[in-house]
Write an enzyme that holds these catalytic residues in place. Structure first.
Site, PDB file in Angstrom:
ATOM      1  N   HIS A 135      34.785 -60.782  16.750  1.00 58.05           N
ATOM      2  CA  HIS A 135      33.924 -59.600  16.688  1.00 58.05           C
ATOM      3  C   HIS A 135      33.981 -58.797  17.987  1.00 58.05           C
ATOM      4  O   HIS A 135      34.224 -57.586  17.970  1.00 58.05           O
ATOM      5  CB  HIS A 135      32.490 -60.071  16.407  1.00 58.05           C
ATOM      6  CG  HIS A 135      31.483 -58.976  16.294  1.00 58.05           C
ATOM      7  ND1 HIS A 135      30.973 -58.563  15.085  1.00 58.05           N
ATOM      8  CD2 HIS A 135      30.871 -58.204  17.231  1.00 58.05           C
ATOM      9  CE1 HIS A 135      30.107 -57.584  15.290  1.00 58.05           C
ATOM     10  NE2 HIS A 135      30.022 -57.347  16.581  1.00 58.05           N
ATOM     11  N   GLU A 136      33.765 -59.476  19.106  1.00 57.11           N
ATOM     12  CA  GLU A 136      33.721 -58.761  20.385  1.00 57.11           C
ATOM     13  C   GLU A 136      35.092 -58.230  20.790  1.00 57.11           C
ATOM     14  O   GLU A 136      35.186 -57.170  21.410  1.00 57.11           O
ATOM     15  CB  GLU A 136      33.146 -59.664  21.483  1.00 57.11           C
ATOM     16  CG  GLU A 136      31.734 -60.167  21.221  1.00 57.11           C
ATOM     17  CD  GLU A 136      30.722 -59.051  21.003  1.00 57.11           C
ATOM     18  OE1 GLU A 136      31.009 -57.883  21.322  1.00 57.11           O
ATOM     19  OE2 GLU A 136      29.628 -59.360  20.496  1.00 57.11           O
ATOM     20  N   HIS A 164      35.451 -54.873  19.173  1.00 57.52           N
ATOM     21  CA  HIS A 164      34.833 -53.810  19.976  1.00 57.52           C
ATOM     22  C   HIS A 164      35.717 -53.451  21.173  1.00 57.52           C
ATOM     23  O   HIS A 164      35.924 -52.271  21.484  1.00 57.52           O
ATOM     24  CB  HIS A 164      33.472 -54.269  20.501  1.00 57.52           C
ATOM     25  CG  HIS A 164      32.374 -54.232  19.505  1.00 57.52           C
ATOM     26  ND1 HIS A 164      32.067 -53.113  18.762  1.00 57.52           N
ATOM     27  CD2 HIS A 164      31.479 -55.190  19.119  1.00 57.52           C
ATOM     28  CE1 HIS A 164      31.044 -53.369  17.970  1.00 57.52           C
ATOM     29  NE2 HIS A 164      30.667 -54.622  18.166  1.00 57.52           N
TER      30      HIS A 164
END
Length: 680
Positions: free
Chosen positions: A415-416, A419
């Protein structure tokens, strides 16, 4: 100043987010601490500053030169030449200011006890405050210009890098008030935050936690930890008692919370009317240039696809062998202590394999980030908890993790990194003002990574138990992110429309509306208890002014992008990489359209919920496969056992146990009785 810290959203819902499988883990792999690992697993903050003296040099430079120079443009932003010069200086200033701001806070997140970091953070905050004060004149001054003058400026070739910034100002101009009126609204800002402040005081400070007695007469105070221990236990009577006590306890403060909610809604309506909007929803959406049709399509599409969610509860009810499935039954794990563990290095390899459909350039960027100290991986005694990505235009993103070998840790890494890579692509392609991606699209890249990861893990599961565990995780991800959030969105829209029509919100109305939505969303096999009516009063997100719908739209858009790539649609990868590089260079709906996702249509939401339905079908089929051909062992009935508890413990159903043991009554088992159960 752009690129502030972006945290992964983690939402806990006391009433609605219900866990089918246990999320507990027992780890065999060693989990190192930060001090035990090499520098390859840590940030290298010298990419920002070599030491404190270098940091303080930039602080002085900003306060002595850059910020005062910005202030000299006040009263001069009436020509294209001066506007361009101001933007150029602002970009240069903000780039340095971002470094100054990030450096002490990153140090502090590695060591919350660092007094030196606290001192530097104070210097950074003061500098940022000075910057805000010195530049407060700029937007109002540009907005004083006639729209035709601004458009003439935008036609100049040298203004091209700043056209998006000016176009957004033009769009906002109709809702910007006079200087005196804006001052009045600014003075009212402390008052308009009161509903949320009051809600927090009532629910966090004044709220009295209920008490119950367990089966042995011991008093239990229902704090969060105790409540969730009970609600996930096999003691159904205690679960029911705890659930009813918790939600009944809100009845003592329900009128106060209803009045607070009424004030919150009226505040939103007042601010929207003051700025010339037709509704509070329109005002909230317009802040991000989102048409109301997207909100309406989202709610309508989810309502058309509620049958998939209804089936989920039907499957759970059948699996537990219950005559009635209540909310307090939906937290009990059916597969206990499934051991999912993956080392960080293995997680990196797994995620890279899962993300391979995104193409070689994406994987190379991912690999570069892993090897270039973007991440600080392991926990430490005084390290900030959780995980986040914090982008930096002039260096690289910084990702904080507390990696613990769990599936959630693997998912957080994917997820990170989503980003972070989004930031890298947009920073490479855009100038500073256009690099920041809007909130509406912020979760798309991160969620796309999670979807690809879970799809890969499910397809490569080594056993039915692992597949069931992973299927349930993905089912819960979509259920919590889409169905739950849209139910919240529908509640929020309904109560605003009621007040906008001239009516007030009472506790009775809010309670009844909540019960209606529970019945509608969860279907005939989910029994709604009357005490559930206070559920709305436990949710702080209703004080965030139409925010929750974005979770659902982001997941829908991400799923559509992933489908386009997996199905090899023409230029799907290229369109996605272009989306990542777009940043804030266009309006969010238009950016997504260029990526092949039309959020003004219902298809993205419909397709995601069709996928949800397929997951539920696969889950049911996998469960039935396990039940159909069980190898059996002998189980001795213990005190307080019930057939449904034994069924849950051995991943089966009451019907299977009745057939295996030729029993006619599920309630007639006695302590010491030997029964056959499926072998785990």
């Amino acid at each position: 100043m752009k690129h502030m810290k972006h945290t992964k959203y983690l939402i806990s819902f006391l009433l609605i987010t219900m866990i089918l499988f246990s999320q507990s883990f027992s780890f065999a792999l060693d989990i190192p601490t930060r001090e035990d690992v090499s520098d390859a697993y840590k940030w290298d903050l010298t990419d920002l500053y070599s030491d404190r003296s270098a940091f303080e040099k930039d602080v002085k430079l900003l306060n002595d030169e850059y910020i005062p120079k910005l202030a000299t443009y006040e009263g001069k932003l009436s020509t294209a030449e001066n506007i361009i010069a101001y933007f150029e200086l602002d970009i240069e200033t903000s780039t340095i200011l971002t470094n100054v701001y990030m450096y002490p806070y990153l140090i502090m997140d590695l060591n919350q006890d660092s007094s030196e970091a606290t001192e530097m953070a104070g210097m950074a905050d003061s500098t940022y405050g000075a910057y805000q004060s010195a530049t407060a004149f700029a937007i109002p001054e540009i907005l004083k210009l006639d729209e035709s003058v601004i458009q003439d400026f935008m036609a100049l070739p040298e203004m091209a890098p700043y056209n998006m910034t000016l176009d957004k100002l033009i769009k906002s101009k109709a809702h910007v008030l006079s200087s005196d009126e804006e001052k009045i609204l600014a003075l009212a800002s402390e008052t308009t935050s009161s509903p949320k402040d009051i809600y927090d005081k009532v629910t966090l400070a004044d709220y009295v936690k209920p008490e119950i007695l367990d089966s042995e007469g011991q008093k239990l105070v229902l704090n969060s930890s105790t409540y969730y221990d009970i609600i996930e236990s096999n003691d159904r009577a205690l679960r029911e008692k705890a659930y009813h006590a918790k939600y009944a306890s809100y009845e003592a403060i329900i009128n106060t919370i209803a009045a607070t909610m009424n004030a919150e809604v009226k505040k939103n309506i007042f601010l929207s009317k003051a700025r010339g909007y037709n509704s509070a929803l329109e005002a909230s959406l317009d802040a991000e240039y989102i048409p109301k049709s997207i909100y309406d399509n989202l709610v309508n599409s989810v309502n058309k696809n509620l049958s998939y969610l209804h089936k989920y509860y039907t499957v759970r009810k059948k699996a537990m062998g219950l005559d009635e499935l209540h909310s307090y039954d939906c937290y009990v794990p059916l597969v206990d202590n499934f051991d999912f563990e993956m080392s960080y290095d293995d997680a990196v390899k797994t995620i890279e394999t899962a993300l391979a459909p995104l193409g070689d350039d994406y994987i190379k960027t991912f690999d570069d980030g892993i090897k270039s100290n973007w991440l600080d991986v392991y926990e430490d005694d005084h390290k900030y908890t959780g995980g986040y990505n914090w982008g930096n235009y002039s260096t690289h993103p910084y990702i904080l993790l507390n990696y613990d070998n769990s599936l959630d840790a693997v998912s957080t890494l994917a997820h990170e990194m989503g980003h972070a890579i989004n930031s890298v692509y947009s920073d490479r392609a855009q100038n500073y003002l256009n690099a920041d991606y809007p909130i509406f699209t912020a979760e798309v890249a991160s969620t796309a990574n999670e979807i690809l990861l879970m799809d890969y893990l499910i397809k490569n599961a080594k056993s039915d138990d692992e597949r069931l565990y992973l299927l349930n995780m993905q089912i819960n991800n979509i259920r919590g992110t889409v169905y739950t959030q849209v139910m919240f969105a529908e509640f929020e829209q309904t109560i605003h429309e009621k007040v906008e029509s001239g009516e007030a919100l009472s506790a009775d109305y809010l309670n009844n509306l909540w019960l209606e939505l529970l019945h509608k969303y969860y279907g005939p096999d989910y029994t709604v208890d009357d005490v559930s009516k206070t559920g709305w009063s436990t949710i702080p997100h209703f004080y965030m002014n139409f925010y929750v719908y974005k979770y659902a739209t982001s997941m829908s858009a991400a799923n559509e992008i992933v489908n386009n790539i997996i199905e090899n649609k023409p230029q799907a990868i290229e369109k996605y990489l272009t989306f990542l590089a777009a940043g804030g260079s266009d309006y969010p709906v238009d950016i997504l359209k260029k990526a092949g996702v039309d959020m003004t249509a219902s298809a993205p939401v419909d397709n995601l919920l069709t996928y949800f339905g397929e997951l539920v079908d696969t889950f049911e089929a996998t469960l039935e496969k396990k039940i159909a051909s069980p190898q059996t062992i002998t189980y001795t009935v213990k005190a307080n056992d019930a057939l449904w508890k034994i069924a849950a413990q051995y991943h089966t159903t009451i019907d299977v146990l009745l057939k295996l043991n030729q029993l006619n009554d599920k309630d007639l088992i006695i302590v010491g009785q030997k029964i056959l159960v499926p072998a785990q």
